[in-house]
Design an enzyme around this catalytic site. Structure first.
Site, PDB file in Angstrom:
ATOM      1  N   GLN B 268      13.813   8.716   9.366  1.00  0.00           N
ATOM      2  CA  GLN B 268      13.257   7.528   8.735  1.00  0.00           C
ATOM      3  C   GLN B 268      12.939   6.471   9.784  1.00  0.00           C
ATOM      4  O   GLN B 268      11.866   5.868   9.787  1.00  0.00           O
ATOM      5  CB  GLN B 268      14.277   6.961   7.733  1.00  0.00           C
ATOM      6  CG  GLN B 268      13.705   6.005   6.737  1.00  0.00           C
ATOM      7  CD  GLN B 268      12.526   6.611   6.015  1.00  0.00           C
ATOM      8  OE1 GLN B 268      11.443   6.038   6.036  1.00  0.00           O
ATOM      9  NE2 GLN B 268      12.687   7.775   5.395  1.00  0.00           N
ATOM     10  N   HIS B 271       9.611   6.167  11.896  1.00  0.00           N
ATOM     11  CA  HIS B 271       8.326   5.704  11.334  1.00  0.00           C
ATOM     12  C   HIS B 271       7.877   4.397  11.984  1.00  0.00           C
ATOM     13  O   HIS B 271       6.768   4.274  12.468  1.00  0.00           O
ATOM     14  CB  HIS B 271       8.416   5.512   9.826  1.00  0.00           C
ATOM     15  CG  HIS B 271       8.187   6.775   9.062  1.00  0.00           C
ATOM     16  ND1 HIS B 271       6.988   7.435   9.081  1.00  0.00           N
ATOM     17  CD2 HIS B 271       9.002   7.504   8.260  1.00  0.00           C
ATOM     18  CE1 HIS B 271       7.068   8.521   8.313  1.00  0.00           C
ATOM     19  NE2 HIS B 271       8.286   8.594   7.819  1.00  0.00           N
ATOM     20  N   GLU B 336      13.978   4.045  -1.634  1.00  0.00           N
ATOM     21  CA  GLU B 336      12.816   4.930  -1.715  1.00  0.00           C
ATOM     22  C   GLU B 336      13.289   6.394  -1.645  1.00  0.00           C
ATOM     23  O   GLU B 336      12.980   7.198  -2.502  1.00  0.00           O
ATOM     24  CB  GLU B 336      11.883   4.605  -0.546  1.00  0.00           C
ATOM     25  CG  GLU B 336      10.613   5.416  -0.529  1.00  0.00           C
ATOM     26  CD  GLU B 336       9.843   5.223   0.783  1.00  0.00           C
ATOM     27  OE1 GLU B 336      10.376   4.590   1.722  1.00  0.00           O
ATOM     28  OE2 GLU B 336       8.711   5.734   0.875  1.00  0.00           O
ATOM     29  N   HIS B 337      14.049   6.717  -0.586  1.00  0.00           N
ATOM     30  CA  HIS B 337      14.611   8.066  -0.415  1.00  0.00           C
ATOM     31  C   HIS B 337      16.128   7.980  -0.539  1.00  0.00           C
ATOM     32  O   HIS B 337      16.742   7.155   0.131  1.00  0.00           O
ATOM     33  CB  HIS B 337      14.297   8.617   0.978  1.00  0.00           C
ATOM     34  CG  HIS B 337      12.835   8.641   1.309  1.00  0.00           C
ATOM     35  ND1 HIS B 337      12.232   7.656   2.049  1.00  0.00           N
ATOM     36  CD2 HIS B 337      11.867   9.536   1.001  1.00  0.00           C
ATOM     37  CE1 HIS B 337      10.941   7.945   2.197  1.00  0.00           C
ATOM     38  NE2 HIS B 337      10.683   9.078   1.567  1.00  0.00           N
ATOM     39  N   ASP B 370       9.251  15.394   2.421  1.00  0.00           N
ATOM     40  CA  ASP B 370       8.079  14.686   2.948  1.00  0.00           C
ATOM     41  C   ASP B 370       6.872  15.607   3.072  1.00  0.00           C
ATOM     42  O   ASP B 370       5.730  15.171   2.946  1.00  0.00           O
ATOM     43  CB  ASP B 370       8.380  14.121   4.342  1.00  0.00           C
ATOM     44  CG  ASP B 370       9.233  12.872   4.276  1.00  0.00           C
ATOM     45  OD1 ASP B 370       9.330  12.279   3.191  1.00  0.00           O
ATOM     46  OD2 ASP B 370       9.802  12.497   5.314  1.00  0.00           O
ATOM     47  N   HIS B 429      -8.652  -9.858 -40.389  1.00  0.00           N
ATOM     48  CA  HIS B 429      -7.794  -8.690 -40.221  1.00  0.00           C
ATOM     49  C   HIS B 429      -7.242  -8.245 -41.581  1.00  0.00           C
ATOM     50  O   HIS B 429      -7.240  -7.061 -41.914  1.00  0.00           O
ATOM     51  CB  HIS B 429      -6.609  -9.011 -39.299  1.00  0.00           C
ATOM     52  CG  HIS B 429      -6.935  -9.016 -37.838  1.00  0.00           C
ATOM     53  ND1 HIS B 429      -7.719  -9.974 -37.254  1.00  0.00           N
ATOM     54  CD2 HIS B 429      -6.550  -8.181 -36.833  1.00  0.00           C
ATOM     55  CE1 HIS B 429      -7.814  -9.730 -35.944  1.00  0.00           C
ATOM     56  NE2 HIS B 429      -7.109  -8.641 -35.669  1.00  0.00           N
TER      57      HIS B 429
END
Lengths: 442, 442
Positions: B268, B271, B336-337, B370, B429
């Site tokens: 991670q 990145h 996220e993960h 991934d 209506h």
């Protein structure tokens, strides 16, 4: 002078059709820079000061002074009292509508909103876990356009999804509470309710204050300030679509009584001057008959003035070459509400690709769907049905991918992940896969 | 000086845990006013001038002059040639990954993305019709962070959903084309591809130009300009989530080899410097062992410098009282993960409420997910897993409510709709419902 409603009469066969049709459709969602700036200031103040800022703006904009935000919270007892005090007919109508809406959304949850998983040939588990949001905020407009049905349509899908806490905000300018809205909140099982509104209420829900709990998502319609505030907090919290003016498109083969269709066009037009009602038919005589019914029925309605303005400014009766052509035009518009007023609606339904809700057959007036057929009345407007959907259970859930790779699976996947990771220059990704390879596979 | 990676060491038992933990988590998505203004200008120019403006900005920002936008379109032959020219291993890896991703998303479509309907006791039909979007745009970043896997992850779900046309945009600064990205576009069945990027590419997709067709939705990651542009065109077109820095959270009971977990934290961190890797374990000795593996393995990696900056600035190894407490903290973060690195992952999985993707067991490294396990790697970041979901088939479909009220149903629903419409002051209506009542029911 007599009030007249004359929707623009067009024919797809005239050479200037395309130009005049586009002009009539045009609606600009352009934002007002002054509103944008004022909303930014309101959001910043609430984020920094919390309750104090919300109280200040509520006094300024709604003419409601309160010593603390707790004073602006409605108790469950107050919601229940509002419900109990309603005439029987209204009480039953709210409960009937709630039951239908609940059961439709339960069907949706079952069809599209359940967790799923499978094992592949290597014994690896793959799937998705579907879980409800913890806490959501529902914005309910106050004042004249206070719609109890919107309370049901926003809160019930959240409930069915399993949301833990539903926080309603509803402005009550000068203290005026709409008892039907309070009663609907009771029927829909709203957890907490505050009489605050505008950008300050959106801010309170998005950031949380000392008194108002922070939510995960905010849904519900509002004015330009509310829309701007929702767009700004998007990302920190989830939001539903930003709604434009409401629209109806009716495809008619001429088999439905003309007064029914005229009234359906009215029921959209009576919302506001910017609302849009369009009728498409291959039968020119039918269009004449509907116009005659418009002329006859308009004076009978209390909101005739708004209806006339809407139909004169944005309405259209369009003569098409065929029902097929009418369906094609409908797909270009991607209307919020789409009535297929035909005695063979299932012939045309497969041709319709984009619409918020499709009402099939003469008996299915949009108004039945607005209140109690079951499906949601919060629908994508302004052509956004090209890419978005009615509010529903899925909006109050989120999904987590579930992956459990078996030892065997890791051998196959690991080699591929290693090659692709090296190709992207992400060596740690590759090594994390390689470490899981059995010694004899490396 | 030796490069060191020392994630912040915390214990939930220390009195200052909460403060230090919050500091470490903090990440601000604040927008830059200058970027905002420049993006607004770019969008306006492309909306007004079309191709000419896109060409001007592409020359200015990417150093690519072209006489017409057609020159910037990649042909299918060029995409295929890129694929054919790859080494066998890469070609097979792309195809293997594509097949897994396709089959996972087909399962998702079957479980959650099919039309459904039912008839109620009165014979009224209620349901939802699920249809694909007509045309979508996929933004693929160029330059260094060009990820072919992202092409697969964005295009394949669109394909499985049945999207008619998939338009890819990818900037190629100074003409540098990433052959793996082109090959991935071929494997994923992209319909058309343009070598344009930035806010001008988003604008071209959202408004359409003489050459670039207007799309219904834009997905895919990008830099601050791309993110700002996507947020601005949201509403005119659909967009996916605006992504923040990537994050991983590992819950470890100490049963997974420490080097595996160290490498997962690296994968991670590599990145970018803002990426966040957090490890939670009730076993303090295990945290020491992972730190030792971090020290040992860091020098072996080409991206050691980025990894060290990320781990030193944003990483954390947290000693918890128990796995249960680790799960609670995970729910607060909504990562996220989320790796459940345990030999009893199914004991902990039910406790986990918010996460983009949950990786169960020691063999399930994030990197397998991934690239090729099947589920999507486009996941909600920065805590947005509280309210949003992995990219998937549902993002490339929309739903239309289907309602067909029977004559019998109209009698019951009509009375209720009439009462509620009158309560809201919407008489047209109400009348639209009343007109559908049989004469003897009125």
């Amino acid at each position: 002078m007599t009030l007249q409603a004359r929707p623009l009469r067009l024919s797809t066969q005239s050479p200037d059709f395309e130009t005049r049709f586009q002009q009539r459709l045009h609606w600009s969602a352009d934002t007002d820079a002054e509103i944008e700036n004022r909303v930014a200031d309101i959001l910043a103040a609430v984020q920094q000061e919390g309750d104090a800022a919300v109280l200040r703006f509520t006094e300024r904009f709604d003419g409601m002074a309160a010593p603390s935000l707790h004073e602006l919270e409605l108790t469950q007892a107050e919601l229940k009292a509002a419900f109990d005090a309603l005439p029987d007919a209204q009480r039953h109508a709210l409960e009937f509508a709630a039951a239908r809406i609940r059961s439709y959304h339960e069907a949706q949850k079952k069809a599209s909103g359940e967790s799923w998983s499978y094992r592949d040939a290597d014994g690896s588990l793959l799937g998705q876990k579907v879980t409800p949001l913890d806490r959501v905020g529902i914005y309910v407009p106050g004042g004249k356009a206070a719609y109890p049905s919107s309370v049901l349509m926003n809160a019930l899908p959240a409930h069915v999804a399993g949301v833990g806490e539903i926080i309603m905000v509803v402005p009550t300018p000068r203290g005026e509470k709409n008892q039907l809205v309070l009663a609907a909140a009771y029927v829909a099982g709203v957890s907490r309710a505050f009489t605050i509104g505008g950008a300050q209420a959106v801010a309170a829900l998005a950031y949380g204050t000392q008194t108002v709990p922070r939510v995960d998502k905010i849904t519900g319609p509002g004015n330009a300030y509310v829309a701007s505030a929702k767009k700004r907090v998007f990302g920190l919290v989830g939001i539903d679509m930003i709604a434009g003016p409401s629209e109806i498109l009716v495809l008619a083969d001429g088999s439905t009584p003309a007064d029914w269709v005229a009234m359906d066009l009215f029921s959209q037009a009576e919302h506001d001057e910017l609302a849009q009602s369009i009728l498409l038919s291959p039968d020119a005589d039918y269009l004449d008959r509907v116009q005659a019914e418009i002329d006859r029925l308009l004076p009978t309605l209390p909101r005739a003035e708004i209806i006339a303005k809407s139909l004169n400014g944005r309405g259209a009766l369009i003569h098409t070459r065929s029902m097929e052509e009418a369906c094609e035009i409908s797909n270009r518009i991607a209307p919020e509400h789409l009535e297929v007023s035909s005695n063979e609606p299932h012939r045309w339904e497969p041709l319709l690709r984009h619409a918020g809700a499709i009402f099939l057959g003469a008996y299915t007036s949009e108004s039945l769907g607005d209140y109690c057929a079951g499906p949601n009345h919060v629908l994508p407007t302004s052509g956004t049905a090209r890419f978005s959907s009615p509010l529903g259970v899925l909006d109050f859930q989120k999904r987590s991918s579930i992956i459990e790779v078996s030892r065997e699976g890791a051998q196959k996947l690991g080699k591929v992940a290693h090659i692709l990771a090296e190709g992207e220059g992400l060596q740690a990704h590759g090594q994390a896969a390689v470490l899981r390879l059995d010694a004899d596979s490396r």
